[in-house]
Design an enzyme around this catalytic site. Structure first.
Site, short mmCIF file in Angstrom:
data_model
loop_
_atom_site.label_atom_id
_atom_site.label_comp_id
_atom_site.label_asym_id
_atom_site.label_seq_id
_atom_site.Cartn_x
_atom_site.Cartn_y
_atom_site.Cartn_z
N TYR A 90 0.80 -1.23 0.00
CA TYR A 90 0.00 0.00 0.00
C TYR A 90 0.83 1.28 0.00
CZ TYR A 90 -4.56 -2.21 0.70
OH TYR A 90 -5.72 -2.91 0.53
N LYS A 126 2.72 -15.59 3.63
CA LYS A 126 2.90 -16.39 2.43
C LYS A 126 4.41 -16.56 2.24
CE LYS A 126 1.08 -18.40 -1.06
NZ LYS A 126 0.63 -19.77 -0.90
C1 IPM Z 1 -10.47 -1.00 3.25
C2 IPM Z 1 -10.60 -0.59 1.82
C3 IPM Z 1 -9.38 0.21 1.37
C4 IPM Z 1 -8.16 -0.66 1.57
C5 IPM Z 1 -9.48 0.74 -0.08
C6 IPM Z 1 -10.66 1.68 -0.25
C7 IPM Z 1 -8.22 1.40 -0.54
O1 IPM Z 1 -10.80 -1.71 1.01
O2 IPM Z 1 -10.36 -0.13 4.12
O3 IPM Z 1 -10.50 -2.19 3.55
O4 IPM Z 1 -7.82 -1.46 0.69
O5 IPM Z 1 -7.54 -0.54 2.62
#
Ligand code: IPM
Ligand code: MN
Length: 350
Positions: A136, A187
């Site tokens: 992320y 994993k």
């Molecule tokens: C969550 C959502 C977010 C994530 C998206 C909207 C980027 O799916 O909070 O679970 O992947 O963290």
């Protein structure tokens, strides 16, 4: 005085947060909690109107002055690249270093249990999703974009500090809540660098908690076991991406996305609370969205502010709302979004 920033966001996010705010105000009034709410109009409409996503003054105010943030959901089909959603959501998660995304998987009523032979009360899991690293972080890029030789790289960043602190938080939670085991899902059979760090760190931290059983499970197998027998799990810790996926699967065990709450926490610091679900554009404006995940997130927020008994009370009221059908139709109730919020408020005050 507690300062709480409120960002409804997009779609049903605004609708469920309006109900969450009603409940929060009712609890604060009843218990004499001094609360100041700061509502921010940060959403797709705003971005499309003036290009603003997550401005510096709001960022600074939240960081320096607030105790908590209540967020609805972000995402709008008119912003296909999700610029505003990423700026705001990741601005909060990364900017405030909210390294634990704590997502309970609790089934509140038999009716919501989709599995044969599993008792609702036996599903009571808390997932600790790493929330500041992994895939992320947005590192990577394109090469030869738009050509047949295109390359896209997305880096998976895992630091010893980041991995260790969320694993430790999971063990600490297990210990302080009287739970007996922690499962770590990774994993490392395929990801021999990043997840070797996870399994090694997990084993080291586990040694400090001899009274808690420490189990490793590969994340693909975990998905199988969560359906075969979710009752064997108590606390699950995983990386950012896997935690995201596990908790949607977990939402299916508790009645769907409308029941899944989350706390994005840096213990002792300003933290953010949001339902796990998205902005659900097709449901927007119809008064059908389930506000109970937000009510449960408000409960987590109140616990963070130092009122854990208020969280327990809200959990009890949500259970009661589901049991009596004072909830939205997708969880078997007969009410709309607003009436469900009103029901919880009336029970808070009764
Ligand atoms: C969550 C959502 C977010 C994530 C998206 C909207 C980027 O799916 O909070 O679970 O992947 O963290
Ligand atoms: Mn998700």
């Amino acid at each position: 005085m507690k300062n709480v920033a409120v960002i409804g966001g997009d779609g049903i996010g605004k609708e469920v947060v309006a109900e969450g705010v009603k409940v929060l105000r009712a609890v604060a009034e009843l218990r004499g909690i001094e609360l100041k709410l700061h509502e921010y109009d940060l959403c797709a409409d705003r971005y499309l109107k003036d290009g603003v996503t997550y401005p510096d003054d709001v960022r600074a105010f939240i960081k320096d002055e607030c105790d908590a943030v209540l967020l609805g959901a972000l995402g709008d089909p008119r912003v296909p690249d999700m610029t505003h959603a990423r700026d705001i959501l990741f601005g909060l998660r990364f900017g405030l270093d909210l390294y634990c995304n704590i997502r309970p998987i609790t089934c509140m009523h038999e009716r919501l249990m989709p599995l044969k032979g599993v008792k609702a009360e036996d599903v009571d899991i808390v997932v600790f999703r790493e929330n500041t690293e992994g895939i992320y972080v947005g590192m990577g890029g394109h090469f030869k974009k738009g050509t047949p030789d295109e390359v896209a790289i997305q880096e998976d960043v895992n630091t010893r500090k980041g991995v260790e602190r969320v694993i430790r938080a999971a063990f600490e939670f297990a210990k302080s809540s009287g739970r007996t085991k922690v499962h770590m899902a990774d994993k490392h059979n395929a990801m021999k660098h990043a997840h070797e760090l996870w399994i090694r760190t997990f084993r080291e931290v586990a040694e400090e908690y001899p009274d808690i059983e420490a189990h490793h499970v590969f994340v693909d197998a975990l998905c199988l076991y969560l359906i075969q027998d979710p009752t064997q799990f108590e606390v699950i810790v995983s990386c950012n991406l896997f935690g995201d996926i596990i908790t949607d699967l977990g939402a299916a065990l508790q009645g769907g996305m409308g029941m899944a709450s989350s706390a994005n926490v840096n213990p002792g610091k300003v933290s953010m609370f949001e339902p796990v679900h998205g902005s659900a554009p097709p449901l927007t404006g119809k008064d059908v969205a389930n506000p109970l995940a937000t009510v449960l997130s408000v409960g987590q927020l109140l616990a963070h502010l130092g009122f854990p008994e208020e969280e327990q009370r809200l959990i009890g009221l949500v259970r009661e709302a589901v049991a009596t059908g004072n909830c939205t139709t997708e969880v078997g109730g007969r009410l709309g979004t607003r009436a469900t919020g009103d029901y919880i408020v009336s029970r808070v005050l009764s």
